[in-house]
Design a protein around this motif. Structure first.
Motif, short mmCIF file in Angstrom:
data_model
loop_
_atom_site.label_atom_id
_atom_site.label_comp_id
_atom_site.label_asym_id
_atom_site.label_seq_id
_atom_site.Cartn_x
_atom_site.Cartn_y
_atom_site.Cartn_z
N ILE A 32 0.85 -1.20 0.00
CA ILE A 32 0.00 0.00 0.00
C ILE A 32 0.88 1.24 0.00
CG2 ILE A 32 -1.84 1.24 1.22
CD1 ILE A 32 -2.65 -1.37 2.52
N GLU A 33 0.62 2.15 -0.94
CA GLU A 33 1.42 3.38 -1.06
C GLU A 33 0.48 4.58 -1.19
OE1 GLU A 33 4.67 4.61 -0.98
OE2 GLU A 33 3.61 6.47 -1.40
N ARG A 34 0.77 5.64 -0.42
CA ARG A 34 -0.15 6.79 -0.43
C ARG A 34 0.03 7.68 -1.67
NH1 ARG A 34 2.77 9.92 4.58
NH2 ARG A 34 4.72 10.21 3.51
N GLY A 49 24.80 8.61 -7.16
CA GLY A 49 25.41 8.19 -5.88
C GLY A 49 24.66 7.03 -5.25
N PHE A 50 23.73 6.44 -5.99
CA PHE A 50 22.93 5.33 -5.46
C PHE A 50 23.36 4.01 -6.13
CE2 PHE A 50 20.54 9.18 -5.15
CZ PHE A 50 19.84 9.10 -3.96
N GLY A 51 23.33 2.94 -5.36
CA GLY A 51 23.51 1.61 -5.96
C GLY A 51 24.92 1.09 -5.96
N LEU A 115 6.15 -2.37 8.22
CA LEU A 115 6.09 -0.91 8.16
C LEU A 115 7.31 -0.43 7.38
CD1 LEU A 115 5.26 -0.25 11.94
CD2 LEU A 115 3.64 -0.41 10.04
N ALA A 116 7.07 0.24 6.26
CA ALA A 116 8.19 0.76 5.44
C ALA A 116 7.83 2.19 5.05
CB ALA A 116 8.41 -0.13 4.22
N THR A 117 7.46 2.97 6.07
CA THR A 117 6.88 4.30 5.82
C THR A 117 7.91 5.42 5.74
OG1 THR A 117 6.46 4.35 8.19
CG2 THR A 117 4.60 3.79 6.81
N CYS A 293 9.65 -4.00 10.53
CA CYS A 293 9.83 -2.70 9.87
C CYS A 293 11.12 -2.70 9.08
CB CYS A 293 9.74 -1.54 10.85
SG CYS A 293 11.16 -1.31 11.85
N ALA A 294 11.21 -1.81 8.08
CA ALA A 294 12.36 -1.79 7.17
C ALA A 294 12.63 -0.37 6.71
CB ALA A 294 12.07 -2.68 5.96
N GLY A 295 13.90 -0.11 6.40
CA GLY A 295 14.28 1.19 5.83
C GLY A 295 14.28 2.30 6.85
N ASP A 302 22.07 6.08 5.73
CA ASP A 302 22.72 7.04 4.83
C ASP A 302 22.77 6.52 3.40
OD1 ASP A 302 24.52 5.11 5.53
OD2 ASP A 302 26.20 6.47 5.90
N LEU A 303 22.65 5.20 3.23
CA LEU A 303 22.74 4.63 1.88
C LEU A 303 21.51 3.81 1.55
CD1 LEU A 303 26.32 3.28 1.22
CD2 LEU A 303 25.27 5.44 0.59
N VAL A 304 20.98 4.03 0.36
CA VAL A 304 19.76 3.32 -0.03
C VAL A 304 20.02 1.82 -0.16
CG1 VAL A 304 20.06 3.54 -2.54
CG2 VAL A 304 17.78 3.55 -1.55
#
Ligand SMILES: Cc1cc2nc3c(=O)[nH]c(=O)nc-3n(C[C@H](O)[C@H](O)[C@H](O)COP(=O)(O)OP(=O)(O)OC[C@H]3O[C@@H](n4cnc5c(N)ncnc54)[C@H](O)[C@@H]3O)c2cc1C
Length: 454
Positions: A32-34, A49-51, A115-117, A293-295, A302-304
């Motif tokens: 579910i995403e708002r 700078g990601f990945g 929860l990944a809010t 929960c995650a993220g 600091d890093l995705v």
């Protein structure tokens, strides 16, 4: 009422990785995403700078997100977009979720919940600034959304309070978009952002960073007209005699992020006072059994890449909980990422978030953890190069911008010429990630490529 094994709340990198991981472990999943699109905060992080850990590549935020969205879309996972979870009730056999969307209010049931809010920004209201409350005061993330997603110009003369990474990144973005970033003020005696961001976002554009200094007052009727800045003593109290007035029309606050905990608190989940997120075990299970929960809603990463990793772990654990095979573990307090202090005399590698401190003697490079560092150091001495990340305009009202970047670094001196060409383009068609928007830009042999899908 629909019934799922696992429901994931939040469609950012943590939620996407969690949902894919639970699904791959054989359970029925709904995400579910708002917002109207998946990808979370990465949609507006159009810089690179990601990945570096998950893909060993230097990707822009939307490009990184799209890799997980493509994988997510291949799986048979239900997805509710533009849907806001407003309440969670613990029942004997699982959880009942209340959600709202354009069809109204509805409910669904699940056995386990992730929860990944994400996180929310601290605002100017949470730091002690007196004076007027005119328009022109933004949090860094809001400014980023206006500029990168909506394609708006937010101000001409900008002051930034706080040297967090979002503020540094916005200092560069606003400079590329034609604003004058006058100064960055940091209340601590050291910068809080990554050394590579101080080098490539401030030093590259001669933007001064003032340490042990803060904004104490805002002036302006209607729109910001000036701010008062003050040096602070060791106890962080403003030193009256150092007061100075800086004329500007925009103040951006980059004063920290905190995990988004409203839903966790409604379930009486125990919060770790250190991270301000739920206290979890190594599987990211919270103090309420069946809730994971995650993220960034667990702690601000600091890093995705580590965000995605936390999602993979939480997703697998939630599916094992549903199958009855998850072992209960001890709760642990996670360490917040430690940051290197920036030394302006050192040559900092900007090729990845490691930010290695490099030294060059007789064309021999040391201090580099990888080959990219070696090349960067030699280029930096003889012919500095940078990637350019920005957006091109589109004709679509609901998606006014398409993020783009150079596919390899170009001569640093050409950055503003390349920006002019990018700003002249308007896209009126479907575009895939990686598609060439400008070929061999200014004969640099670099292409401008799309970093998101349109
Ligand atoms: C400005 C900035 C620059 C960054 N730069 C870098 C970088 O250079 N390199 C790097 O590796 N990392 C970087 N990061 C970090 C990385 O982007 C984040 O750590 C990561 O995106 C967090 O992912 P997440 O899924 O936890 O949260 P988010 O991406 O914030 O996703 C959370 C999602 O949950 C949804 N949601 C929240 N509440 C509800 C609800 N009640 N109902 C339904 N949906 C809900 C939100 O709409 C959102 O889509 C940066 C972050 C920021 C903010």
């Amino acid at each position: 009422m629909k019934n799922y094994d696992v429901v994931v709340i939040g469609g950012g990198p943590a939620g996407l990785a969690s949902a894919i991981s639970s699904f791959d472990n054989g359970v029925k999943v709904c995400l579910i995403e708002r917002e109207t699109r998946l990808g979370g905060i990465l949609k507006q992080c159009i810089h690179d700078g990601f990945g570096s850990i998950m893909f060993n590549e230097n990707l822009a935020g939307p490009e990184y997100g799209q890799r997980y969205i493509d994988e997510f879309n291949k799986d048979d996972i239900d997805c509710l977009l533009s849907t806001y979870v407003t309440n969670i009730k613990k029942e004997e056999d699982g959880f009942t979720l209340t959600y709202v969307n354009n069809k109204g209010l509805d409910y669904l049931k699940c056995k386990a919940l992730i929860l990944a809010t994400g996180c929310r920004e601290r605002t100017v209201k949470q730091v002690d600034i007196n004076g007027d409350r005119p328009s022109g005061v933004f949090s860094a993330g809001t400014a980023q959304n206006y500029v990168n997603i909506l394609g708006e110009k937010i101000g001409k003369n900008v002051v930034i309070l706080g040297s967090g990474d979002i503020g540094l990144i916005m200092a560069r973005r606003l400079t590329l978009e034609g604003s004058k970033v006058l100064d960055v003020y940091e209340v601590m005696n050291h910068p809080s952002g990554l050394p590579r961001n101080i080098r490539q976002c401030l030093f590259d554009y001669d933007i001064p960073l003032h340490l042990s200094t803060t904004v104490t007052k805002v002036f302006g009727k209607g729109r910001v007209e000036a701010v008062e800045v003050c040096k602070v003593d060791e106890q962080m109290h403003p030193i009256e005699e150092s007061k100075q007035i800086i004329e500007c029309d925009t103040l951006i606050a980059s004063v920290g992020l905190i995990p988004e905990n409203e839903l966790a608190e409604s379930l009486n989940i125990e919060i770790d006072p250190k991270t301000k997120g739920p206290l979890c075990d190594k599987n990211f299970e919270t103090s309420v059994q069946g809730v994971f929960c995650a993220g960034n809603c667990h702690h601000v990463y600091d890093l995705v890449d580590y965000v995605s990793k936390s999602g993979i772990t939480a997703g697998k654990a939630a599916s094992e909980y549903v199958k009855g095979t998850l072992k209960q573990e001890e709760k642990i307090s996670f360490n917040l990422p430690s940051k290197k202090i920036f030394d302006p005399n050192k040559l900092i590698c900007i090729m990845c978030p490691n930010g290695c401190e490099l030294e060059v003697k007789d064309n021999e490079v040391s201090g580099n953890k990888c080959e990219r560092g070696k090349k960067f150091a030699l280029d930096e001495l003889h012919n500095p190069k940078r990637s350019v990340c920005s957006y091109v305009k589109t004709t679509f009202k609901d998606r006014p911008t398409l993020s783009v970047r150079t596919n390899k670094p170009i001569d640093k001196k050409l950055i503003f010429d390349v920006m002019k060409l990018i700003n002249d383009i308007t896209i009126d068609r479907h575009v895939e990630v990686g598609e060439i928007i400008i070929e061999n830009v200014l004969n640099t042999e670099a292409n401008i490529i799309a970093t998101s899908k349109l």
